[in-house]
Design a protein around this motif. Structure first.
Motif, PDB file in Angstrom:
ATOM      1  N   GLU A  12       0.922  -1.085   0.138  1.00 51.99           N
ATOM      2  CA  GLU A  12       0.247  -0.024  -0.451  1.00 51.99           C
ATOM      3  C   GLU A  12       1.073   1.348  -0.113  1.00 51.99           C
ATOM      4  O   GLU A  12       0.367   2.321  -0.325  1.00 51.99           O
ATOM      5  N   ILE A  13       1.999   1.466   1.000  1.00 50.11           N
ATOM      6  CA  ILE A  13       3.474   2.741   0.663  1.00 50.11           C
ATOM      7  C   ILE A  13       3.959   2.772  -0.469  1.00 50.11           C
ATOM      8  O   ILE A  13       4.355   3.624  -1.047  1.00 50.11           O
ATOM      9  N   ALA A  14       3.811   1.287  -1.282  1.00 52.72           N
ATOM     10  CA  ALA A  14       4.473   0.941  -2.774  1.00 52.72           C
ATOM     11  C   ALA A  14       3.663   2.287  -3.653  1.00 52.72           C
ATOM     12  O   ALA A  14       3.575   3.090  -4.230  1.00 52.72           O
ATOM     13  N   ASP A  15       2.262   1.806  -3.414  1.00 56.90           N
ATOM     14  CA  ASP A  15       1.031   2.472  -4.580  1.00 56.90           C
ATOM     15  C   ASP A  15       1.214   3.611  -3.886  1.00 56.90           C
ATOM     16  O   ASP A  15       0.995   4.170  -4.541  1.00 56.90           O
ATOM     17  N   LEU A  16       1.047   4.276  -2.634  1.00 53.99           N
ATOM     18  CA  LEU A  16       1.124   5.183  -2.130  1.00 53.99           C
ATOM     19  C   LEU A  16       1.784   6.161  -3.049  1.00 53.99           C
ATOM     20  O   LEU A  16       1.893   7.304  -3.707  1.00 53.99           O
ATOM     21  N   VAL A  17       3.649   5.600  -3.440  1.00 52.20           N
ATOM     22  CA  VAL A  17       3.929   6.765  -3.343  1.00 52.20           C
ATOM     23  C   VAL A  17       4.396   6.589  -4.986  1.00 52.20           C
ATOM     24  O   VAL A  17       4.416   7.922  -6.168  1.00 52.20           O
ATOM     25  N   THR A  18       3.733   5.900  -5.428  1.00 57.85           N
ATOM     26  CA  THR A  18       2.870   5.799  -7.097  1.00 57.85           C
ATOM     27  C   THR A  18       1.705   6.773  -7.190  1.00 57.85           C
ATOM     28  O   THR A  18       2.110   7.665  -7.929  1.00 57.85           O
ATOM     29  N   ASP A  82       6.833   0.444  10.972  1.00 58.09           N
ATOM     30  CA  ASP A  82       6.718   1.073  12.733  1.00 58.09           C
ATOM     31  C   ASP A  82       5.433   1.144  13.360  1.00 58.09           C
ATOM     32  O   ASP A  82       5.028   2.215  12.834  1.00 58.09           O
ATOM     33  N   GLY A  83       4.917  -0.198  12.961  1.00 55.55           N
ATOM     34  CA  GLY A  83       3.241   0.197  13.648  1.00 55.55           C
ATOM     35  C   GLY A  83       2.700   0.982  12.676  1.00 55.55           C
ATOM     36  O   GLY A  83       2.330   0.512  11.656  1.00 55.55           O
ATOM     37  N   ASP A  84       2.298   2.069  13.118  1.00 57.18           N
ATOM     38  CA  ASP A  84       1.333   2.999  11.871  1.00 57.18           C
ATOM     39  C   ASP A  84       2.191   4.326  11.896  1.00 57.18           C
ATOM     40  O   ASP A  84       1.266   4.983  11.369  1.00 57.18           O
ATOM     41  N   ARG A  85       3.298   3.780  11.490  1.00 56.78           N
ATOM     42  CA  ARG A  85       4.431   4.477  10.956  1.00 56.78           C
ATOM     43  C   ARG A  85       4.984   4.207   9.702  1.00 56.78           C
ATOM     44  O   ARG A  85       5.546   3.242  10.406  1.00 56.78           O
ATOM     45  N   ALA A  86       5.490   4.914   9.040  1.00 56.25           N
ATOM     46  CA  ALA A  86       6.428   4.656   8.350  1.00 56.25           C
ATOM     47  C   ALA A  86       7.565   5.385   7.781  1.00 56.25           C
ATOM     48  O   ALA A  86       6.746   6.139   7.333  1.00 56.25           O
ATOM     49  N   ALA A  87       8.975   4.483   7.030  1.00 55.31           N
ATOM     50  CA  ALA A  87       9.760   5.573   6.433  1.00 55.31           C
ATOM     51  C   ALA A  87       9.874   5.398   4.987  1.00 55.31           C
ATOM     52  O   ALA A  87      10.280   4.399   4.916  1.00 55.31           O
ATOM     53  N   ALA A  88       9.834   6.286   4.128  1.00 58.49           N
ATOM     54  CA  ALA A  88       9.585   5.587   2.429  1.00 58.49           C
ATOM     55  C   ALA A  88      10.466   6.851   2.086  1.00 58.49           C
ATOM     56  O   ALA A  88      10.917   7.456   2.145  1.00 58.49           O
ATOM     57  N   SER A  89      11.778   5.707   1.408  1.00 57.09           N
ATOM     58  CA  SER A  89      12.611   6.671   0.514  1.00 57.09           C
ATOM     59  C   SER A  89      13.295   6.126  -1.142  1.00 57.09           C
ATOM     60  O   SER A  89      12.813   5.090  -1.315  1.00 57.09           O
ATOM     61  N   ALA A  90      13.110   6.862  -1.983  1.00 59.56           N
ATOM     62  CA  ALA A  90      13.340   6.326  -3.395  1.00 59.56           C
ATOM     63  C   ALA A  90      13.701   7.575  -4.839  1.00 59.56           C
ATOM     64  O   ALA A  90      13.635   8.620  -3.880  1.00 59.56           O
ATOM     65  N   ASN A  91      14.664   7.005  -5.585  1.00 62.37           N
ATOM     66  CA  ASN A  91      15.082   8.357  -6.015  1.00 62.37           C
ATOM     67  C   ASN A  91      14.162   8.150  -7.489  1.00 62.37           C
ATOM     68  O   ASN A  91      12.940   7.305  -7.520  1.00 62.37           O
TER      69      ASN A  91
END
Length: 137
Positions: A12-18, A82-91
């Motif tokens: 879901e987070i990967a889809d969010l970045v997209t 990490d629970g209800d939080r996440a860190a996401a990074s990308a180029n």
């Protein structure tokens, strides 16, 4: 947290970045709440620090250049939940172009994001955009 939940969150987070990249490319500012938390903070070299979804959307509307389009290509996505939080990074590589023409400007950047689980799903709470390079074509 079960492995299945962790995998579902990461997808879901990967889809969010997209969805964020598509929001920018398609200029769908009215759909910003499907990407950003209401209290989002965006740090970018062009906009400085923008606080709140309304300020972010207003900046994006003001930044539009008539007849110019973008194409964001996002790679190397890393997600740490990490629970209800996440860190996401990308180029990302961003191409700026006009209909039927090759890009006239291209830039590479790094995105670092804090993502939070909301009742509506995962949303970007903080986005930090750091340019790496640019090229005028």
């Amino acid at each position: 947290m079960s492995t299945d939940t962790l995998i579902a969150d990461r997808i879901e987070i990967a889809d969010l970045v997209t969805r964020f990249a598509l929001l920018l490319d398609e200029k769908r500012w009215d759909d910003a709440d499907a990407v950003f938390a209401d209290d989002v903070v965006v740090h970018s070299p062009r906009g400085g620090e923008l606080q709140g979804i309304d300020e972010v959307v207003e900046f994006m509307r003001r930044s539009e250049v008539e007849g110019q389009h973008t194409q964001h290509t996002t790679t190397d996505l890393l997600v740490e939940v990490d629970g209800d939080r996440a860190a996401a990074s990308a180029n990302s590589t961003v191409h700026y172009y006009r209909d039927g023409q090759a890009p006239h400007f291209t830039g590479g950047l790094r995105q670092s994001c804090t993502v939070v689980r909301t009742p509506a799903g995962w949303r970007l709470r903080e986005v930090r955009i750091t340019p790496a390079w640019t090229r005028e074509n």
